[in-house]
Design an enzyme around this catalytic site. Structure first.
Site, PDB file in Angstrom:
ATOM      1  N   SER A  60      -8.732  40.274  16.405  1.00  0.00           N
ATOM      2  CA  SER A  60      -8.400  41.544  17.036  1.00  0.00           C
ATOM      3  C   SER A  60      -7.538  41.286  18.278  1.00  0.00           C
ATOM      4  O   SER A  60      -6.458  40.715  18.172  1.00  0.00           O
ATOM      5  CB  SER A  60      -9.677  42.312  17.373  1.00  0.00           C
ATOM      6  OG  SER A  60      -9.392  43.658  17.684  1.00  0.00           O
ATOM      7  N   ASP A 148      -9.590  47.638   7.021  1.00  0.00           N
ATOM      8  CA  ASP A 148      -9.601  47.687   8.487  1.00  0.00           C
ATOM      9  C   ASP A 148      -8.783  48.888   8.983  1.00  0.00           C
ATOM     10  O   ASP A 148      -7.592  48.977   8.742  1.00  0.00           O
ATOM     11  CB  ASP A 148      -9.018  46.392   9.054  1.00  0.00           C
ATOM     12  CG  ASP A 148      -9.214  46.252  10.549  1.00  0.00           C
ATOM     13  OD1 ASP A 148      -9.667  47.218  11.187  1.00  0.00           O
ATOM     14  OD2 ASP A 148      -8.923  45.167  11.079  1.00  0.00           O
ATOM     15  N   HIS A 180     -12.823  45.814   9.869  1.00  0.00           N
ATOM     16  CA  HIS A 180     -12.379  45.029  11.014  1.00  0.00           C
ATOM     17  C   HIS A 180     -13.243  43.804  11.290  1.00  0.00           C
ATOM     18  O   HIS A 180     -12.759  42.772  11.755  1.00  0.00           O
ATOM     19  CB  HIS A 180     -12.334  45.933  12.252  1.00  0.00           C
ATOM     20  CG  HIS A 180     -11.649  45.335  13.435  1.00  0.00           C
ATOM     21  ND1 HIS A 180     -10.337  44.896  13.393  1.00  0.00           N
ATOM     22  CD2 HIS A 180     -12.072  45.105  14.705  1.00  0.00           C
ATOM     23  CE1 HIS A 180      -9.989  44.426  14.578  1.00  0.00           C
ATOM     24  NE2 HIS A 180     -11.009  44.531  15.390  1.00  0.00           N
TER      25      HIS A 180
END
Length: 205
Positions: A60, A148, A180
Site C-alpha cells: 500500500s 482491491d 487489499h
C-alpha cells in the site's frame, strides 16, 4: 554478515503526534522516502550487514515508498517486493475508494465536487513513483489482489508494464478473490514463499 528486518516509522506515521501526521501531506515522495533511506543507511553504518544485499518490501503506502526508493536510489536496493502498491496518484484517483487520500497526500484540497485541472494532475504525478520509473534498475516482484478497491490492481499493472518496457526484471503475482489485505491462506502462503525466493534469487543468498 548478519540478516536484519528493519521496520521504519517515517514522519507522518501514527504514534508520533498530530504534528508529525500533518507534516506529510504535500511532502509524500520526498519526506517519507528520505526518512526511510536515512534509517536504512544509519543501520548499515553499524558495519555488520552486507550493503550489496539490501532488499526492500512494502504494501500500500509502503509499496509507494518501496517504488519511490528504487527509483530515487537506483543503485542501492538489489530486490524489491510490493503488495498492492500505490504507483500513480493521477490514475488511482478515478478508481479508488479513497480519492480524497490521493489529493490530500499530494498537497491538494479535496471536496466531492472537485474538478481536477492539469496543474492538479501534474502535482499528483510529481509525488508518484511513476515519475522515477525510468531510473529503476532493481528487480521488482508485484503481488496484487484482484478485488482491491483501496489501491486498485491497475496501479501495479501500470508499474509492471513500465518496467517491462524498460527491460527491468519484474514479476506479477495475481490473486483472485483477494482484496487489499491479500489475507486468504492461499494468497499469504504463495506470496510469502515467492517473496523469499525473489530475495534469494536477486540478493544471492
Amino acid at each position: 554478515m548478519g540478516f536484519a528486518l528493519l521496520l521504519v516509522n517515517y514522519r507522518g506515521s501514527t504514534g508520533f503526534g498530530q504534528d508529525s501526521i500533518y507534516s506529510l501531506p504535500g511532502n509524500v515522495g520526498t519526506q517519507d522516502v528520505l526518512d526511510v533511506q536515512f534509517a536504512v543507511e544509519t543501520v548499515l553504518k553499524q558495519g555488520c550487514f552486507d550493503e550489496q544485499k539490501v532488499s526492500i518490501s512494502g504494501g500500500s503506502h509502503g509499496g509507494f515508498l518501496a517504488c519511490h526508493l528504487i527509483g530515487q536510489f537506483p543503485d542501492f536496493y538489489k530486490a524489491c517486493i510490493t503488495r498492492n502498491p500505490v504507483t500513480n496518484l493521477t490514475t488511482m484517483i478515478g478508481s479508488t475508494d479513497i480519492p480524497d487520500w490521493c489529493m490530500v497526500e499530494a498537497g491538494l484540497d479535496y471536496s466531492p465536487d472537485t474538478q481536477l485541472d492539469p496543474a492538479a494532475y501534474g502535482q499528483m504525478f510529481d509525488k508518484s513513483p511513476m515519475k522515477h520509473i525510468s531510473q529503476v534498475k532493481t528487480p521488482v516482484l508485484l503481488t496484487l489482489g484482484e478485488d482491491d478497491k483501496r489501491v486498485p490492481p491497475k496501479q501495479g499493472i501500470e508499474y509492471y508494464r513500465g518496467l517491462k518496457a524498460r527491460q527491468v526484471p519484474v514479476r506479477l503475482l495475481w490473486y483472485q478473490g483477494n482484496n487489499h489485505s491479500l489475507s486468504t491462506i492461499a494468497a499469504e502462503s504463495d506470496g510469502f514463499m515467492n517473496i523469499a525466493l525473489w530475495i534469494i534469487q536477486h540478493c544471492g543468498l
